[in-house]
Design an enzyme around this catalytic site. Structure first.
Site, short mmCIF file in Angstrom:
data_model
loop_
_atom_site.label_atom_id
_atom_site.label_comp_id
_atom_site.label_asym_id
_atom_site.label_seq_id
_atom_site.Cartn_x
_atom_site.Cartn_y
_atom_site.Cartn_z
N ASN A 119 -4.14 2.55 21.91
CA ASN A 119 -3.33 1.50 21.29
C ASN A 119 -2.28 1.02 22.29
OD1 ASN A 119 -2.58 -0.08 18.93
ND2 ASN A 119 -0.74 1.17 18.82
N ARG A 120 -1.87 -0.24 22.14
CA ARG A 120 -0.90 -0.81 23.08
C ARG A 120 0.51 -0.26 22.89
NH1 ARG A 120 -0.16 -6.89 20.41
NH2 ARG A 120 0.68 -6.16 18.41
N ASP A 164 -10.58 3.12 1.38
CA ASP A 164 -10.91 2.73 2.75
C ASP A 164 -11.61 3.89 3.47
OD1 ASP A 164 -9.77 0.20 2.50
OD2 ASP A 164 -7.80 0.90 3.14
N GLY A 220 -2.19 1.42 13.02
CA GLY A 220 -1.65 1.14 11.69
C GLY A 220 -2.26 2.02 10.62
N GLY A 221 -2.17 1.53 9.36
CA GLY A 221 -2.70 2.29 8.23
C GLY A 221 -4.20 2.49 8.31
N LYS A 227 0.80 -1.22 0.00
CA LYS A 227 0.00 0.00 0.00
C LYS A 227 0.84 1.28 0.00
CE LYS A 227 -4.42 -1.45 2.01
NZ LYS A 227 -5.41 -1.13 3.06
#
Length: 311
Positions: free
Chosen positions: A168-169, A115, A145-146, A75
């Site tokens: 997020n972790r 998306d 992420g993306g 991507k």
């Protein structure tokens, strides 16, 4: 480095590809087949499970090529091989769609990111009054992420969220998302929420997008993230949660938690469907229409039930 032989498409009028690796779980070729059948087109999207960029770049020179879905790990790598990017593709920083246009007899290879359309339409077509209930309220994105960047883009650009909470972790992943969004001028109001205590003090979000795999939390960081999510979902003011994960099932642990707390849960297949419909609009130059959308939804339902191959 996985590659594959050139496919035979002599029976087709036009051909497209799903380029990525691995892609065995993808619904994409089946979704587009349903659209082309509705539109009466002898077209097909063929799976190309490969990391061989040079092979792909040769295939797309063929006169019958109409466009491609691009998935991981390509991507971002595809950018340097394109002639143009839409503002949406550039701002998100990931291309999931290649389409063509002609200029002075020359083929121009263009990239975009649908998306974004998938996330936006999933909310707008499933929430009865999205403007009243979701817009101009805080938003929340789970992940780093993306897909998280696409979600932030939608919440900031289209749903006008003044603040977007990032959960997020991995703090470094969140920092990377915030840095990218700031560089592209939609990073104002992004806030990393790293503790339950902080979450408990914040205003409830309206639109939540979950962009992480459906796995039970195991590490201390993952357990903390789950507690933060639960703290937000437990607030008195509710909204809608879009669960982007749909494989192997769109019914996830986070979705179940949200539903139990009175949230509207939108399945990830909705985003999948609407991003695919937008791809076909780019490729065919035609609107898919209600009949096509209904046919796509029926195909997705069958695939989820295990009826028929994905590819």
């Amino acid at each position: 480095m996985p590659s594959c032989p050139s496919p035979d498409f002599s029976h087709l009028d036009r051909v497209g590809y799903l380029f990525g690796y691995p892609i065995g779980h993808s619904f994409s070729p089946s979704i587009h087949r349903a659209v082309y059948e509705t539109l009466g087109l002898n077209w097909a999207q063929l799976p190309l499970p490969s990391t061989d960029m040079e092979h792909f770049l040769e295939l797309i020179k063929h006169p019958q090529f109409y466009g491609a879905s691009v998935t991981m790990p390509h991507k971002v790598a595809i950018f340097e091989h394109l002639d143009e990017l839409t503002p949406q593709g550039r701002d998100v920083g990931a291309c999931n769609t290649i389409f063509l246009r002609e200029e002075a007899g020359r083929r121009i290879y263009c990239g975009t990111n649908t998306d974004v359309n998938g996330v936006l339409e999933a909310f707008h077509r499933n929430v009865s009054s999205p403007t009243a209930t979701l817009h101009n309220r805080p938003g929340m994105v789970i992940g780093g992420g993306g897909a998280a960047r696409s979600a932030v883009y939608v919440l900031k650009k289209f749903m006008r969220c003044p603040v977007v909470y990032l959960v997020n972790r991995d703090a470094a992943e969140v920092e990377a998302v915030m840095s990218w969004c700031t560089q592209q001028n939609y990073g104002d109001g992004l806030r990393y929420v790293s503790t339950v205590a902080e979450a408990e003090q914040l205003e409830a979000p309206g639109a939540v997008v979950a962009c992480i795999p459906n796995l039970p939390p195991a590490t201390p960081a993952e357990l903390e993230v789950r507690k933060i999510i639960e703290a937000f979902l437990a607030k008195d003011t509710k909204g809608a949660l879009l669960e982007m994960c749909y494989h192997p099932s769109p019914h996830t642990e986070i979705g179940a938690l949200a539903e139990k707390q009175g949230w509207q849960v939108i399945l990830g297949t909705e985003a999948l469907i609407w991003q695919g419909v937008e791809q076909d609009r780019y490729w065919t130059g035609r609107e898919v229409g209600k009949e096509g959308v209904e046919r796509v939804k029926a195909v997705v339902a069958k695939l989820l039930a295990g009826e028929g191959p994905h590819l």
